[in-house]
Design a protein around this motif. Structure first.
Motif, PDB file in Angstrom:
ATOM      1  N   THR A   1       0.833  -1.200   0.000  1.00  0.00           N
ATOM      2  CA  THR A   1       0.000   0.000   0.000  1.00  0.00           C
ATOM      3  C   THR A   1       0.874   1.259   0.000  1.00  0.00           C
ATOM      4  O   THR A   1       1.836   1.352   0.762  1.00  0.00           O
ATOM      5  CB  THR A   1      -0.918   0.023   1.235  1.00  0.00           C
ATOM      6  N   THR A   2       0.534   2.217  -0.847  1.00  0.00           N
ATOM      7  CA  THR A   2       1.259   3.498  -0.882  1.00  0.00           C
ATOM      8  C   THR A   2       0.349   4.676  -0.573  1.00  0.00           C
ATOM      9  O   THR A   2       0.829   5.784  -0.358  1.00  0.00           O
ATOM     10  CB  THR A   2       1.897   3.705  -2.265  1.00  0.00           C
ATOM     11  N   ASN A   3      -0.958   4.445  -0.551  1.00  0.00           N
ATOM     12  CA  ASN A   3      -1.927   5.498  -0.214  1.00  0.00           C
ATOM     13  C   ASN A   3      -2.765   4.999   0.954  1.00  0.00           C
ATOM     14  O   ASN A   3      -3.587   4.101   0.806  1.00  0.00           O
ATOM     15  CB  ASN A   3      -2.811   5.833  -1.418  1.00  0.00           C
ATOM     16  N   CYS A   4      -2.551   5.586   2.134  1.00  0.00           N
ATOM     17  CA  CYS A   4      -3.204   5.083   3.350  1.00  0.00           C
ATOM     18  C   CYS A   4      -4.386   5.951   3.766  1.00  0.00           C
ATOM     19  O   CYS A   4      -4.661   6.113   4.954  1.00  0.00           O
ATOM     20  CB  CYS A   4      -2.195   5.000   4.486  1.00  0.00           C
ATOM     21  N   SER A   5      -5.099   6.504   2.808  1.00  0.00           N
ATOM     22  CA  SER A   5      -6.290   7.278   3.130  1.00  0.00           C
ATOM     23  C   SER A   5      -7.483   6.357   3.314  1.00  0.00           C
ATOM     24  O   SER A   5      -7.508   5.230   2.816  1.00  0.00           O
ATOM     25  CB  SER A   5      -6.579   8.285   2.014  1.00  0.00           C
TER      26      SER A   5
ATOM     27  N   CYS B   1       2.241   5.257   6.669  1.00  0.00           N
ATOM     28  CA  CYS B   1       2.069   4.613   5.356  1.00  0.00           C
ATOM     29  C   CYS B   1       3.387   3.998   4.879  1.00  0.00           C
ATOM     30  O   CYS B   1       3.684   4.007   3.693  1.00  0.00           O
ATOM     31  CB  CYS B   1       1.526   5.609   4.325  1.00  0.00           C
ATOM     32  N   LYS B   2       4.156   3.462   5.823  1.00  0.00           N
ATOM     33  CA  LYS B   2       5.405   2.801   5.494  1.00  0.00           C
ATOM     34  C   LYS B   2       5.375   1.359   6.002  1.00  0.00           C
ATOM     35  O   LYS B   2       4.673   1.051   6.973  1.00  0.00           O
ATOM     36  CB  LYS B   2       6.584   3.542   6.121  1.00  0.00           C
TER      37      LYS B   2
END
Length: 600
Positions: free
Chosen positions: A122-126, A202-203
């Motif tokens: 995942t690179t977008n944690c919205s 988000c890492k």
């Protein structure tokens, strides 16, 4: 399975340790620093994975002059020791290193799930946190398994990494002794793309940062003492502990056991598989780690090179040879050679697991050979300790991350859990068309741990009812197909029941939503293994635990129940450090093992 004081202790006139000393209580509060002078400056920690207390009893009775007998009869032996539950290498390994059960470590299995993370990659944690796989296991190695050497003649059996993560040029497949050149920080060779993702940053979450509490390596390293450990996966860099940046273990030697096994001359073993697929190969694999331990005792790094840095305060390894001797139905036990041409051959195959003698289950020929190997390796370590003049300053702790079940071949029932999972998902989808996948992750060895996309009590009870009301085909030891009731389970804990079983809140993100205790003998597999671990049956959890420290721990046996989590505070106590330094000790009240005398 409850163990009692055996005739071995009665014959020597030894009293139970509890009767001699009582339990040493931890302070109600206390500093994280040293307790005062201790005669022990080094602790050698050994885990013989798969070993049962009954195996130790049998071996000592049949080999009274062995190194295992010396440790057991000369140390404090806890004959009713159990692993944490579940009994997999993790969380049990983490329990030994932290003093904590899954409820505080957050570790329920080495391939699990958390409802509190984003999925790997995942690179977008919205948006809402969806949950994701938490698989800290061999798949996290950049090269968990090498290319098939028999087919393409290339690849590195033991990938080796420098601090920047670059792979050293090939050659290890041709000369596996080069494994000793593995970096002391193999975590640099792990693949963060496989890690779960932390919602706030988000890492990817490093394996050591997923732990909920600190470790003995952190406490000992922070006290200015040297630390070292050898294990079967580089992912056990998790033992460094949270916030450590992976640096609490000064020398971590963790060759990947799931890589391809090759003989000393680089020729693949006849099984053309991993080191666990052939017991002779497992012995070769374990021997590299034994060499590392010997080098540590002598004051060097695991490779035995460079300047002397001193024997670590805490060091040790896990053995795999007993575990594979219990799992394999048959296997060669020895590798013979090299001959004049430099070639090797294997000895005859021996029966794995246990056999029945006079109505009792005792180690079979392959397992006896494995126990002999462990005994000889321990003797080698003891000789090195003595030669270096460290006998009186070294404590040796012998235990196991897990046992293995079943010990009776007649109880074996191998079940393919794939159709069971598919059946649950199909039945759920028929009633809930908008949610066609209910089981999102499973960890089924000889127990059942499932994580669901719907955590409601209704959904978990749905699964429980399905599992309990459906039978399953199974393959027994003789290869016959039989029918097993209740999907192979004896007990099922669903939703709130599962949370209560583990002692956590129902909103805890890590615990399995459905937890099943298997019928004795159930293994969820499509393979040929005859034993497995990870479950809650006695053979899974009843392991040996011996603390050998002359002058500090008097010899004797106790049958009072202890848990392997108590090893962690005991190690700190032996080294003169405060057990209270461990967060799990503070949260769970984990006690030092009984029987340690006081010093000033």
């Amino acid at each position: 399975m409850k163990h009692v004081v055996t005739s071995r202790s009665l014959a020597t006139g030894a009293l139970a340790i509890f009767g001699l000393f009582g339990t040493i209580a931890l302070p109600s509060s206390g500093p994280a620093g040293a307790l005062g002078h201790s005669p022990i400056r080094h602790v050698l920690l050994i885990s013989v994975d798969g070993m049962h207390q009954s195996d130790l009893d049998w071996y000592v009775a049949n080999h009274p002059n062995s190194e295992l007998a010396r440790l057991a009869t000369g140390g404090a032996e806890y004959t009713n020791a159990q692993t944490p539950d579940p009994s997999d290498s993790d969380p049990a390994g983490t329990g030994i290193m932290t003093g904590g059960d899954p409820k505080v470590t957050g570790i329920y299995y080495d391939d699990e799930y958390s409802h509190g993370v984003f999925p790997p990659g995942t690179t977008n944690c919205s948006g809402p946190v969806p949950g994701g796989n938490v698989i800290y296991d061999s798949p996290d190695d950049l090269l968990p398994a090498v290319p098939d050497l028999l087919n393409n003649g290339s690849g590195n059996t033991f990938p080796s990494f420098d601090e920047g993560g670059s792979i050293y040029p090939g050659g290890i497949d041709k000369d596996p002794a080069l494994i000793m050149n593995l970096s002391p920080a193999p975590q640099s060779g792990l693949n963060p793309a496989t890690y779960p993702v932390e919602p706030k940053t988000c890492k990817p979450i490093q394996p050591w940062d997923f732990l909920g509490v600190n470790t003995i390596f952190q406490v000992i390293h922070n006290a200015g003492l040297r630390t070292a450990w050898s294990d079967k996966h580089a992912i056990y860099s998790s033992f460094n502990g949270p916030g450590s940046n992976g640096t609490s273990i000064d020398d971590l030697f963790a060759p990947e056991i799931d890589s391809q096994a090759v003989e000393p001359n680089g020729v693949p073993y006849p099984v053309d598989g991993a080191w666990t697929d052939d017991n002779a190969a497992t012995k070769q694999y374990d021997s590299y780690k034994v060499e590392a331990v010997d080098n540590w005792i002598n004051g060097y790094d695991h490779a035995g090179t460079g300047p002397k840095v001193g024997t670590p305060a805490i060091y040790g390894m896990n053995f795999q040879v007993v575990s594979t001797a219990e799992k394999l139905k048959s296997s060669p036990a020895v590798l013979i050679g090299p001959n004049a041409q430099g070639d090797y051959t294997e000895g005859p195959s021996l029966a794995g697991g246990y056999m029945t003698v006079n109505g009792q289950q005792v180690p079979g020929p392959l397992l006896q050979s494995a126990l002999d190997y462990v005994n000889n390796a321990l003797q080698q370590m003891a000789n090195t300790i003595q030669a270096d003049g460290e006998t009186n300053s070294t404590a040796i702790i012998l235990t196991a991350k897990h046992g293995q079940s079943p010990q009776n071949n007649a109880q074996l029932q191998r079940i393919d859990d794939g159709p069971i999972i598919a059946g649950v998902n199909a039945a759920w989808a028929a009633e809930h068309p908008s949610n066609t996948t209910l089981v999102v992750q499973e960890a089924d060895d000889d127990g059942l741990l499932w994580w669901l996309s719907d955590r409601s009590q209704a959904a978990t009870e749905f699964v429980k009812n399905y599992l309990w009301t459906h039978s399953a085909p199974a393959v027994n030891f003789a290869g016959q197909t039989i029918t097993v009731q209740h999907s192979g389970l004896a007990e099922i804990y669903a939703g709130q029941q599962s949370a209560e079983f583990f002692g956590v809140s129902s909103v805890d993100p890590h615990h399995p939503d459905v937890f099943g205790i298997a019928q004795v003998g159930t293994i969820y597999t499509t393979g040929s293994k005859i034993a497995e671990h990870g479950g809650d049956n006695p053979a899974d959890r009843d392991v040996p635990l011996v603390v050998y420290a002359p002058g500090v721990v008097r010899p004797g046996q106790t049958s009072s129940g202890v848990e392997t989590t108590q090893v962690a505070p005991t190690i700190l106590k032996l080294l003169g450090l405060s057990p209270w330094s461990l967060q799990a000790v503070q949260q769970e009240g984990t006690r030092v093992l009984p029987g340690l005398s006081q010093w000033h």
